[in-house]
Scaffold this motif. Structure first.
Motif, short mmCIF file in Angstrom:
data_model
loop_
_atom_site.label_atom_id
_atom_site.label_comp_id
_atom_site.label_asym_id
_atom_site.label_seq_id
_atom_site.Cartn_x
_atom_site.Cartn_y
_atom_site.Cartn_z
N GLU A 1 0.83 -1.20 0.00
CA GLU A 1 0.00 0.00 0.00
C GLU A 1 0.87 1.25 0.00
OE1 GLU A 1 -3.54 1.78 -0.34
OE2 GLU A 1 -3.45 -0.35 0.14
N SER A 2 0.53 2.20 -0.85
CA SER A 2 1.26 3.47 -0.91
C SER A 2 0.38 4.50 -1.58
CB SER A 2 2.57 3.31 -1.70
OG SER A 2 3.15 4.57 -1.97
N GLU A 3 0.39 5.72 -1.05
CA GLU A 3 -0.38 6.79 -1.66
C GLU A 3 0.18 7.18 -3.02
OE1 GLU A 3 -0.45 10.04 1.03
OE2 GLU A 3 -1.76 9.05 2.50
N PRO B 1 -0.96 4.73 -8.07
CA PRO B 1 -2.30 5.13 -8.55
C PRO B 1 -3.37 4.12 -8.16
CG PRO B 1 -0.65 5.39 -10.27
CD PRO B 1 0.02 4.66 -9.16
N ASP B 2 -4.61 4.59 -8.10
CA ASP B 2 -5.73 3.71 -7.78
C ASP B 2 -6.15 2.85 -8.96
OD1 ASP B 2 -5.92 4.61 -5.16
OD2 ASP B 2 -7.24 6.27 -5.72
N GLU C 1 -8.22 -1.79 -11.33
CA GLU C 1 -8.68 -0.84 -10.32
C GLU C 1 -8.44 -1.40 -8.92
OE1 GLU C 1 -12.94 0.95 -8.70
OE2 GLU C 1 -12.84 -0.03 -10.66
N ARG C 2 -7.81 -0.57 -8.07
CA ARG C 2 -7.56 -1.02 -6.70
C ARG C 2 -8.84 -0.94 -5.88
NH1 ARG C 2 -2.68 1.52 -3.24
NH2 ARG C 2 -3.40 3.31 -4.42
N ILE C 3 -9.06 -1.97 -5.03
CA ILE C 3 -10.20 -1.97 -4.12
C ILE C 3 -9.68 -2.09 -2.69
CG2 ILE C 3 -11.81 -2.93 -5.79
CD1 ILE C 3 -11.42 -5.66 -4.52
N SER C 4 -10.50 -1.74 -1.72
CA SER C 4 -10.07 -1.79 -0.32
C SER C 4 -10.05 -3.23 0.18
CB SER C 4 -11.02 -0.97 0.55
OG SER C 4 -12.30 -1.60 0.59
N ARG D 1 9.36 7.58 -12.02
CA ARG D 1 9.29 6.31 -12.76
C ARG D 1 7.88 6.01 -13.24
NH1 ARG D 1 13.95 3.13 -12.64
NH2 ARG D 1 15.60 4.03 -11.38
N LEU D 2 6.88 6.36 -12.45
CA LEU D 2 5.51 6.14 -12.86
C LEU D 2 5.14 7.02 -14.05
CD1 LEU D 2 3.62 5.65 -9.47
CD2 LEU D 2 4.17 3.93 -11.19
N GLU D 3 5.77 8.19 -14.16
CA GLU D 3 5.55 9.03 -15.33
C GLU D 3 6.07 8.31 -16.58
OE1 GLU D 3 3.96 11.93 -15.92
OE2 GLU D 3 3.21 11.62 -13.88
N GLU D 4 7.19 7.62 -16.44
CA GLU D 4 7.73 6.85 -17.56
C GLU D 4 6.78 5.73 -17.95
OE1 GLU D 4 11.77 5.53 -17.26
OE2 GLU D 4 12.36 7.26 -16.06
N LEU D 5 6.11 5.15 -16.95
CA LEU D 5 5.15 4.09 -17.24
C LEU D 5 4.03 4.61 -18.14
CD1 LEU D 5 4.24 1.17 -16.66
CD2 LEU D 5 3.01 2.05 -14.67
#
Length: 444
Positions: free
Chosen positions: A112-114, A117-118, A128-131, A268-272
Motif C-alpha cells: 500500500e502506498s499513496e 495510482p488507484d 482498479e484497486r479496491i479496499s 518512474r511512474l511518469e515513464e510508465l
C-alpha cells in the motif's frame, strides 16, 4: 470414418435409463475427436469469439448424444444431416450468444502506498484497486461460502497469508477488473496475460538500469536473488455480477511485499505512462509491438526469477528477440546489436568495469549454458550484464517507437550501428553525396 461416427462409437445405450451416455474410459477420446471437428469443420476462433473450447466441446458432445437418442429406433438414419442441424444450433447458442461482463479480482504483492495510482489502464482492461474490506466482504468471503471445489484448501495450503503484516504494512493490495467474454474460461485465460504484461512494464520502469540486486540491511537471511518481488497474483477469483463462478490458482510460491515507496517512484511512474500501449492479445499487435511485448515479458520473468542461471537465460531470450537475429546469422550479432543499443542509450562511463567484462563474456556464457547445462559458471555479474543489455534494447525500441519505426527500420538501424567506425564514416559520406546531388537537381 467420419468424426461423427467416431464420436458415436464412444457412446453406449443404457436400456434401464433409456438414454445414451459416454462409455467408461472414453471421455478423453470423444473430447479429442470433437476438438478436431471444431478445428476442421467450424469457423471457431477463440480470440474473435471470446469463447473457449471448454464451452464448445461439451455442447457438441450433447449434440452427438441427442443425434444418437433421436435416431435410436430409426433404420438407416441420415446421421450426418441430423448432426449438421445440431451443429447450427450449437454455434448459434455459443458463438452468437450475448457477451457477459465478468469481474475478476486478485491480490497483488504491491504494498500500500499513496504514490501508487488507484488504477492502471491496459488495452482491453482497466486494473482498479479496491479496499481490503471490499475484497473480504464482496469477493473472498462470498467465494469461500459458495465454492464447491478446493478454494479453501488451496488458500490454506498456500504459504501466502492474505492478511499477514510484515512490519511495514500488509503484503497485499487488492485489485479488480472487468472483461467481456462469452464464457468465464476465456476471461480467466486473458486477464492473467494482461496483468503479467502490466507487471512487466511496471517492473521495467522501476528497475531499468539497475545492475545490482538490493539486499536487506542487517538481515541474516540469504541474499535476495531477485531484483523484484512483484510477481503475478498467486490466484484469481471470477464473478458474474454477485455470483461467484470459480477461482484460478497460479502457483504455491510465497509472495513477499514488493516496492511501493521508492524515492523516485513518481518519476518512474511518469515513464510508465509513456510506455507504448501493448495489448496482451497477439492478433491486435503489430510486428514491433509483439517484439516489445515479448521482451517485456522476458524481462518480467528475468527479474522475478531467483535462479541466476534461469534469470540469465531469460534475459538472453529477450535480447535475441529484440536484436532480430535472422536465420543463419551468427548469434554473436545479438550481442553486437545490444552493445550498439548500450552505446546509443547510455552515457559514457555508466557501465562499471566488472559489467563491461561480463558483457564481453556474455555470448560464450550463453553457449555454455545451452550445451553444458546448469554446471556452467554463470555469475551475478553475467546476469546483471544480460539485464542491462535487455534494458537498453527496450529503451532503444521505445525511443524510436514514437517515430513509427517498423521492424525493418530497427533492423537497418542495427545493421548500420554495428558497422565499424570506418564503414559508418563511408556510409555517411555516401549519404551526404546523395543529398548534395538531390539538392543540385532541385536547383536545376
Amino acid at each position: 470414418m467420419t468424426s461423427l461416427e467416431e464420436a458415436l462409437e464412444c457412446l453406449k445405450y443404457d436400456p434401464l435409463e433409456e438414454q445414451y451416455r459416454v462409455r467408461s474410459g472414453m471421455g478423453t477420446k470423444i473430447q479429442r475427436i470433437l476438438d478436431g471437428y471444431i478445428e476442421e469443420e467450424t469457423n471457431f476462433d477463440s480470440q474473435r469469439h471470446k469463447l473457449t473450447k471448454r464451452t464448445l466441446i461439451p455442447a457438441f458432445q450433447d449434440a452427438v448424444i441427442e443425434v444418437a437418442e433421436e435416431t435410436h429406433e430409426e433404420d438407416n438414419p441420415d446421421l450426418e444431416s441430423r448432426f449438421e442441424e445440431k451443429k447450427a444450433e450449437v454455434l448459434r447458442g455459443t458463438l452468437d450468444s450475448e457477451l457477459t461482463t465478468y469481474t475478476v479480482v486478485f491480490p497483488l504483492n504491491l504494498v500500500e502506498s499513496e504514490r501508487i495510482p488507484d488504477s492502471f489502464s491496459m488495452p482491453n482492461a482497466e486494473l482498479e484497486r479496491i479496499s481490503e474490506t471490499e475484497w473480504k466482504e464482496e469477493y473472498e468471503g462470498l467465494a469461500r461460502d459458495q465454492d464447491e471445489t478446493s478454494l479453501t484448501a488451496f488458500l490454506e495450503e498456500s504459504p501466502n497469508d492474505l492478511y499477514e503484516i510484515d512490519g511495514i504494512g500488509g503484503v497485499f493490495t487488492y485489485w479488480k477488473t472487468e472483461f467481456e467474454a462469452r464464457d468465464y474460461h476465456y476471461a480467466l485465460s486473458r486477464i492473467p496475460e494482461i496483468v503479467r504484461l502490466f507487471l512487466g512494464k511496471f517492473n521495467f520502469v522501476l528497475w531499468k538500469r539497475s545492475a545490482g540486486v538490493p539486499q536487506p540491511a542487517g538481515d541474516d537471511r540469504p541474499p535476495n536473488a531477485r531484483w523484484s518481488q512483484l510477481k503475478e497474483p498467486f490466484f484469481y477469483l471470477i464473478f458474474d455480477d454477485d455470483e461467484y463462478l470459480n477461482y484460478w490458482p497460479y502457483d504455491y510460491d510465497l509472495r513477499r511485499s514488493s516496492e511501493g515507496n521508492r524515492r523516485d517512484m513518481d518519476e518512474r511512474l511518469e515513464e510508465l505512462k509513456e510506455f507504448p500501449d501493448l495489448s496482451a492479445d497477439r492478433k491486435d499487435l503489430s510486428c514491433v509491438d509483439e517484439f516489445l511485448a515479448n521482451a517485456v515479458l522476458a524481462h518480467q520473468d528475468g527479474i522475478t526469477e531467483s535462479s541466476v542461471h534461469q534469470s540469465f537465460f531469460t534475459f538472453w531470450r529477450g535480447i535475441e528477440n529484440l536484436a532480430q537475429v535472422e536465420q543463419g546469422q551468427d548469434k554473436e550479432v545479438a550481442v553486437d546489436r545490444a552493445l550498439f543499443a548500450l552505446e546509443s542509450m547510455t552515457e559514457k562511463g555508466v557501465v562499471r568495469p566488472e559489467l563491461e567484462e561480463a558483457i564481453e563474456e556474455i555470448y560464450s556464457k550463453r553457449n555454455e549454458l545451452v550445451h553444458q547445462g546448469p554446471h556452467t559458471g554463470i555469475s551475478r555479474h553475467h546476469r546483471a550484464a544480460a539485464k542491462i543489455l535487455l534494458d537498453v534494447l527496450i529503451e532503444l525500441y521505445i525511443y524510436y517507437y514514437v517515430d513509427g519505426y517498423s521492424a525493418e527500420d530497427y533492423r537497418r538501424l542495427f545493421e548500420y550501428g554495428t558497422k565499424s567506425a570506418e564503414e559508418r564514416e563511408e556510409t555517411i559520406e555516401v549519404i551526404e553525396e546523395i543529398r548534395e546531388l538531390m539538392e543540385e537537381n532541385e536547383e536545376e
